[in-house]
Design an enzyme around this catalytic site. Structure first.
Site, PDB file in Angstrom:
ATOM      1  N   ILE A  13       0.830  -1.203   0.000  1.00  0.00           N
ATOM      2  CA  ILE A  13       0.000   0.000   0.000  1.00  0.00           C
ATOM      3  C   ILE A  13       0.862   1.250   0.000  1.00  0.00           C
ATOM      4  O   ILE A  13       0.591   2.200  -0.750  1.00  0.00           O
ATOM      5  CB  ILE A  13      -0.968  -0.006   1.202  1.00  0.00           C
ATOM      6  N   ARG A  81      12.571   2.301  14.230  1.00  0.00           N
ATOM      7  CA  ARG A  81      11.661   1.309  14.794  1.00  0.00           C
ATOM      8  C   ARG A  81      10.678   1.913  15.789  1.00  0.00           C
ATOM      9  O   ARG A  81       9.561   1.430  15.939  1.00  0.00           O
ATOM     10  CB  ARG A  81      12.454   0.196  15.484  1.00  0.00           C
ATOM     11  N   SER A 154     -10.721  -1.046   5.173  1.00  0.00           N
ATOM     12  CA  SER A 154      -9.972  -2.027   4.385  1.00  0.00           C
ATOM     13  C   SER A 154     -10.373  -1.916   2.925  1.00  0.00           C
ATOM     14  O   SER A 154     -11.369  -1.272   2.577  1.00  0.00           O
ATOM     15  CB  SER A 154     -10.259  -3.449   4.884  1.00  0.00           C
ATOM     16  N   CYS A 155      -9.610  -2.582   2.061  1.00  0.00           N
ATOM     17  CA  CYS A 155      -9.938  -2.565   0.636  1.00  0.00           C
ATOM     18  C   CYS A 155     -11.310  -3.184   0.394  1.00  0.00           C
ATOM     19  O   CYS A 155     -12.102  -2.668  -0.408  1.00  0.00           O
ATOM     20  CB  CYS A 155      -8.863  -3.287  -0.164  1.00  0.00           C
TER      21      CYS A 155
END
EC number: 1.2.1.72
Length: 339
Positions: A13, A81, A154-155
């Site tokens: 993405i 991180r 979400s997609c």
């Protein structure tokens, strides 16, 4: 005003967001100032330029020390991180697009805010305590300036929610089921190997693999009236991109298949233009690769049984369509916050 964006996580993405930004010609509205990714910068540049699903990126891409260049645009590369250590304040970041697929809680969002970002947009469903969840084309008008930590859902949620809304507004949905037929993903195995989910121990290229899905919960988040009245299952199939969703709903008003198609076709040409598309050509999944819509209704597959049971098939490019919605939602967040 140009929105200053940082991307956290440069996987499928994250890279497609950058590609979509440049291909859609929205660089005057959004500029990427930094990318945080643990992988090395040379690998980042290579995978941005060359993509198995979407082909070669038309823009020149090069890497020099701690910078990634797209054309003449310099993007700072970070390998941090700790979210709290990210230099968002120093870089004047307006919106962080967190595309890691790992972070999604309010705590994670607050860490980006503490590092200096004004807003955070997660590229996947977040925890229930986020400020809001947006499916662009359906509820972005509910964004408020005080919404700092947002999920782009979400997609598959972006694919199916507009269609459910259209059918519910027109005919009144009583209940429904959804089957997601999703391309293979990075959490599957190339060859048989260990995984906590025993089905995902199996080679992704050799089987249709049932997996768990939270899509039903995503639907009821937008339509609370459907609580306990929508169910969803999902299978992964041996393709690398593009997803189909089989939607079945029972409705209150009697309807015919041609009426359903006319409704969805008009929506694609009108209020949902650019979000929903409608097709009647004899197409297959690869034909929807690199399609920027959230949903493409396949009118050839619409069926109605007993005047009250509607079945539709809806396609989406689960990478490219969603990446474009990330950009849309980013601009919507910035518009209400910084106007």
């Amino acid at each position: 005003m140009t929105v200053r964006v940082a991307i956290n996580g440069f996987g499928r993405i994250g890279r497609n967001v950058v590609r979509a930004l440049y291909e859609s010609g929205r660089r005057a509205e959004i500029t990427v100032v930094a990318i945080n990714e643990l992988a090395d910068a040379a690998g980042m540049a290579h995978l941005l330029k060359y993509d198995t699903s979407h082909g070669r990126f038309a823009w020149e891409v090069r890497q020099e020390r701690d910078q990634l260049f797209v054309g003449d645009d310099a993007i700072r590369v970070l390998h941090e991180r700790s979210l709290q250590s990210l230099p968002w304040r120093e870089l004047g970041v307006d919106v962080v697009l967190d595309c890691t697929g790992v972070y999604g809680s309010r705590e994670h969002g607050e860490a980006h805010i503490a590092a200096g970002a004004k807003k955070v947009l997660f590229s996947h469903p977040g925890s229930n305590d986020l400020d809001t969840t947006v499916v662009y084309g359906v509820n972005q008008d509910q964004l408020r300036a005080e919404h700092r930590i947002v999920s782009n859902a979400s997609c598959t949620t972006n694919c199916i929610i507009p269609v459910i809304k259209l059918l519910d507004d027109a005919y009144g949905i009583e209940s429904g089921t959804v089957t997601t037929i999703h391309s293979a993903m990075h959490d599957q195995q190339v060859i048989d190997a260990y995984h906590p989910d025993l089905r995902r121990t199996r080679a992704a290229s050799q089987s249709i693999i049932p997996v768990d899905t939270k899509l039903a919960a995503g639907i009821t988040r937008f339509f609370p009236q459907f609580n306990d009245r929508f169910e969803a299952i999902a299978v992964r199939v041996p393709t690398i991109n593009v997803t189909a969703i089989d939607l079945s709903v029972t409705v209150k008003k009697p309807v015919k298949a041609n009426e359903v198609n006319l409704l969805l076709q008009k929506a694609a040409q009108g209020a949902f233009h650019g979000i929903v598309d409608y097709a009647e050509l004899p197409l297959v999944s690869v034909d929807f690769n690199h399609d920027p819509h959230s949903a493409i209704v396949d009118g050839t597959q619409t069926r109605v049984s007993g005047a009250h049971l509607i079945k539709t098939l809806v396609w989406c490019d689960n990478e490219w369509g969603f990446a474009n919605r990330m950009l849309d939602t980013t601009l919507a967040m910035a518009t209400v916050a910084f106007r």
